[in-house]
Structure formats: structure tokens, C-alpha cells
Scaffold this motif. Sequence first.
Motif, mmCIF file in Angstrom:
data_model
loop_
_atom_site.group_PDB
_atom_site.id
_atom_site.type_symbol
_atom_site.label_atom_id
_atom_site.label_comp_id
_atom_site.label_asym_id
_atom_site.label_seq_id
_atom_site.Cartn_x
_atom_site.Cartn_y
_atom_site.Cartn_z
ATOM 1 N N UNK A 63 9.220 143.627 95.978
ATOM 2 C CA UNK A 63 9.398 145.022 95.597
ATOM 3 C C UNK A 63 10.709 145.175 94.841
ATOM 4 N N UNK A 77 15.324 147.674 105.655
ATOM 5 C CA UNK A 77 14.275 147.879 104.664
ATOM 6 C C UNK A 77 13.734 146.613 104.179
ATOM 7 N N UNK A 85 17.315 141.845 104.907
ATOM 8 C CA UNK A 85 17.707 142.721 103.812
ATOM 9 C C UNK A 85 18.926 143.552 104.175
ATOM 10 N N UNK A 120 8.022 154.996 99.245
ATOM 11 C CA UNK A 120 7.273 153.748 99.137
ATOM 12 C C UNK A 120 6.512 153.493 100.429
ATOM 13 N N UNK A 169 17.219 147.851 93.664
ATOM 14 C CA UNK A 169 16.876 147.376 94.999
ATOM 15 C C UNK A 169 15.748 146.359 94.860
ATOM 16 N N UNK A 170 15.952 145.215 95.445
ATOM 17 C CA UNK A 170 14.919 144.184 95.422
ATOM 18 C C UNK A 170 14.704 143.694 96.841
ATOM 19 N N UNK A 171 13.449 143.505 97.166
ATOM 20 C CA UNK A 171 13.146 143.056 98.528
ATOM 21 C C UNK A 171 11.913 142.159 98.498
#
Lengths: 251, 375
Positions: free
Chosen positions: A98, B375, B371, B49, A89-91
Motif C-alpha cells: 500500500x 498501521x 510499521x 482505507x 506512506x508505504x506499507x
Amino acid sequence: MKNLYILLVIFLMPIGLQAQIVFSEVGAGFSSWSRIYTTPDETSLLTNPSLDNGKTNTVIVPSLYGKLDLSKTFALKGSVGYAKNSFEFTNEVAGLSRNEQLSQAIIPIGLTVELKFPLSKKSGVVKEGQEADEADADKNVKVSNSNPKSFFIGGFGLSRYFIQHSFSRIIIGGEGSIPESKFSGNDYGLTAMIGYSNYISDKLVLTIFSQYNTGAYDQRVYLEGDNAGYEVKNISLQGLEFGVSLGFRLN
Amino acid sequence: MILQGAYLLLNIIETELDKLMKKTKLLLIPLLILLAYCVPIELDNIEAFEYTFPGLEAPEPLPDVVLVTPDKAVVTTGEIKVPQKAEELVTNVVEAIVADNISEENLTLIDSISELAPEVTTEYLIAEVDDAWIEGVLNGTIAPSPEFLQISNEFEDNEEFSALLSQFELPKIDGIVPGGRLQPYSPKSREIVINPVDVKGNLRIAALVGPCKEAADELYTANVDKLNNEANQQETKVKADYNIIRNQVNADNGALLISGAEAIAGSVVDLSIFGIQLNDAIDKLDPLVYDDNVRRGLKIYVAAFVLQGKSQINDWLVVFNLAATESLAKNLDAVRIAEDTILGIVKSNLKLALDDQKTKYIAAVDDCHNQGAGG
């Protein structure tokens, strides 16, 4: 009390097993396991969860097996496999980068009761009893060395899935990076399989099979906020498996 | 015996188990082991997170504001004083009580004065103008008769004579005598500050409900609250500081009123002393040396002086009260303008900071939306 029962069973097993079990075959194979999610998939374990059910996820599973013949028709097959998968997961949000990675290893250990039905016989010299009637067929097989060449196989079993997760999180532009952390667990599932086995030599047997796996495992997902606790998500393991194996007959 | 029993029991168990195994083809045993001994274990996970947004986190504190102290209006109280020429005349008359030496110049002047208001008799003047009348007129307890008003008007209209009357300087605000010459006060237009709640209401909120947006919401709300709190604290301090200044202005005005009252009281005393001193001297002049015409001229002068002094006192009081009122209003208005200016700066700083937060929040939420999963 439970442990005493187990010890008793294990102690008595050799007595009952005398002349009942033949360790008949060992082999290796690989399969393609298409996991079909009826639940959220592993991405729900990451920060940015997928709210929908997961999509089909295919992994290659190398495996080893051993087979015990219980009778001409029944066999007990034990197997162990290794499936590796990864999710990422990349954001990028407001300058905050992240990245989270989940590396998943699934070790399915299965115990399957197989039934085999002969389809054709090996070629060979019939030493005696070839003219016997159908009622004596079993006896003739035993003494003639004219074993079936190919089988249709089917079976039901129980799999125990040992699962290990390795998580890491890298944050650029903020706090919250976490080095690689490992977590282990296990759960069960039932299996059903069908296949076709064919002797390619006196000792080698090639099998193609399809197996449907059921089961799921429980996974904690921590909620945001101080002392928010966690919820347990049930992640599906079910899916159809297609594979091929090569076995070596021991007798 | 015991061993034989145990051996027999073991054989029975073995026989029964053998039968069971033959029936179940030995499947049950490993399955039982597997089921009984192994318990599913759920997997743990990393902690949730905590969303952090560099833009949204820790907003810069609002700039400090420096109070502007408004300029105070300067009020001068002015004065009522006896002119030098009148002082010299009184001195000459007082000396003449014993020296009989009123100068020819003064005698000529007195003779000219005696010709005013011929219808008012000398006897009336001598009878009416005494110390009690002087004090009574100056402190307002005695209203002057029409005869004395006529005398006062005629005396004042003569330029030569008017130089002998008391002179007064009116109170001033910043050098200007009040009474319509000050600029009217205009209410200041106030800046319309958008309430943060309204700002929030106009935000484009994506339909997504997810942890990212919730985290951004939480941060944004916290930041807006923090900035609003900072602004409220600054506003409270500014208002408190200007209230101190405002109280000081009111206190200064109170002191001004006191000093004005003291000043006018002093002027009344001065004028009374002058009038009584001159009147006493007139009464003591030798009638053999100075005839009734001299007494008449001097009595007319005393009466005109006292009435003119009283008129000046009244005018001074009106202007002083006006000056005190207007200076107070001007000073309070200056305080309000300065306060509004500083409060406007605070609100402007807050608006800029909120706009900045709003921009960053929208960017963060849009990014969450992009996204695809909140999130």
C-alpha cells in the motif's frame, strides 16, 4: 446586511484614502518555514496515522509582496507565498502493498502592519533646513531627500492560508487504489515579524526577516467501517520563518 | 431635496470615516473585509482505507467430506429341521397303519429304542404322550416330567438314535456363532481438537492498538468464524447423515427380530406336525400286528424328539437374541467409528485452516507492528 456593509466600506474607501496611502514598494523573496507541530502532522491524514505530535517540518516559501506606506512609521504589507510539501506512506502487510501520497500546497496570503524605525540615514546633499532644530526634523526630512538608509522593522498581521491537497493511493495485491484526488480549504492565522531593511541603492531595499506564524487548518479524516463517518483533525500551521527579500521602491 | 439630503449624509459619513481612518491608519477596513467575507473551510479527504490482507481474506472453504458407509454385520438365523431319516421312519409307520409294512430295519431300530428307560412303563408312555402333550411341550405350556427327561437324555446319548432327532443350525453373525467369540468393543480414542477460542487466547497480541491490527483482527475473527461455521455445518450434516444410517441399523435389527420370531414359530409348527403325525400313526397301528413293544419304542422316540426339539428351540432363541443384540451393537459401533472418522477429518481440516489463518494473522499483526504506528 453584511454584504451591504462591505459594499459601503469599499465604496467609501477611495474617499478616505485620498492623500493617505502611498504605494511605496514591491518585491520578492523566499523564506524557510519551519513548521512546529503541536498537533499530529499531515501523516495523520493518511491511513497509517502518526499518533504523536508531528516533528519539525521545513519548507521553502517563495513569495511576492507589496507595501503601502501609511505614514513615516507605519506601512501595510500584503504578501502571497507558495509552500509545497509532500508526505508519503508505504506499507507491506501480508502480501498487500500500500502506498499513499499526499501532495500539499499552501498559499499564505498575509496582511501585515509594519512599523519601521530608522537606524541610519542615506548619504546625500542637504538642500535646506539642515540646521533646523529637532522639532522640525520631519519637515527637514521631507525637503532634504536625506532618507534613512536602514530600518529595524516589526509588525503584526493576519494570514489566510489557502491549502490544496492532492491524494493518491496505490494498492498492489488488493483492492482500494484511488487515483489522484484534490481537496481545497483555507483557514487563518496571526503573524508577528521582526526584520532589518537596508537600501542597497536608491531604489532597491534588501530585507532579512523572521516571522512567527500561528494558525491551523481543519481536516476531515474518515474512519474505517461502513458509515463510520469522519472526524475533524486540527493540523497546526505554526512555525518560525526566516527569509530574505528584495524590494523596489516606487517613490 | 432628497438628493441634497443624501449628499449631506454622504458628506457627514465621509467626514466621520476620514476621522476614523486617521485614527486607525486605515488598518481596520481591509481586516474587516478579510474577516467578514472569508470563512474558513475545512479540507476534505479520501475515504478511509479498508485494510485488505490477501492471506487473511476469503479463506479456502474446507474440503468436502465423503461419507463412509460402514459394512453391516450379516446375521443368518439358522433353522431347526426334521432329518431325512426321521421323515422316512414316519412315512413307513404311517403307511403301516393300512399296510402293516414297517420294515425289518425300522422294527429292529424301534425294538432297540424300546429298551431305553425300562423303569418307565409302557402304559405311562401311551397314556402321557398324546397330541396335547406334544404341542404343550413344544410351545412351553407343559413341563416334561422327570421320566421323559430321562428318556430324552438316554436317547440323545445313543449316536444311532440321535440321528433321528431334529437338527438345528444356530444363528450366526458374519459366519460366527455369537456367544463370546466376537471381538470385544474398545472405545475409540478421540482426537483432541483445540477450540478456536483457545487458539485466539494464545496469540501473541502486540500492544499496539491501531487500525491495521484492528482490521487484521476483524478479518481474522471473521475468517475463524467462517471456518468454524463451515465446520459446524459439515459436522451437523455428517451427524444427520449418520443418524439416518443409525436409524436404518435399528430398523434392520427390528426386522431381524421379527424374522427370527417368525422362523422359530415355523420351526415349532414343523416339529409339532412331525410329532403329532407320528403319534397319531402309533395310535392307529394294528395291535394284532404290532405289539406294545413297538408302540413303546415309537412313543419313546416321539417323546425324545419333542423334548430334544424343545431344547433346540430354547437354545436357538438364546443364540438368536444374542446374535440380534450383538449384531446391533456391532453395526452401531461401525456407524460410530465411521462417523468419528469423518468428524475427525472435518476437525483436522478445520485445525489446518485455523492454523493457517493464525499464521497469516500473526504475520499481518507483526507487519503492522513493524510499521511502527499500528498501521
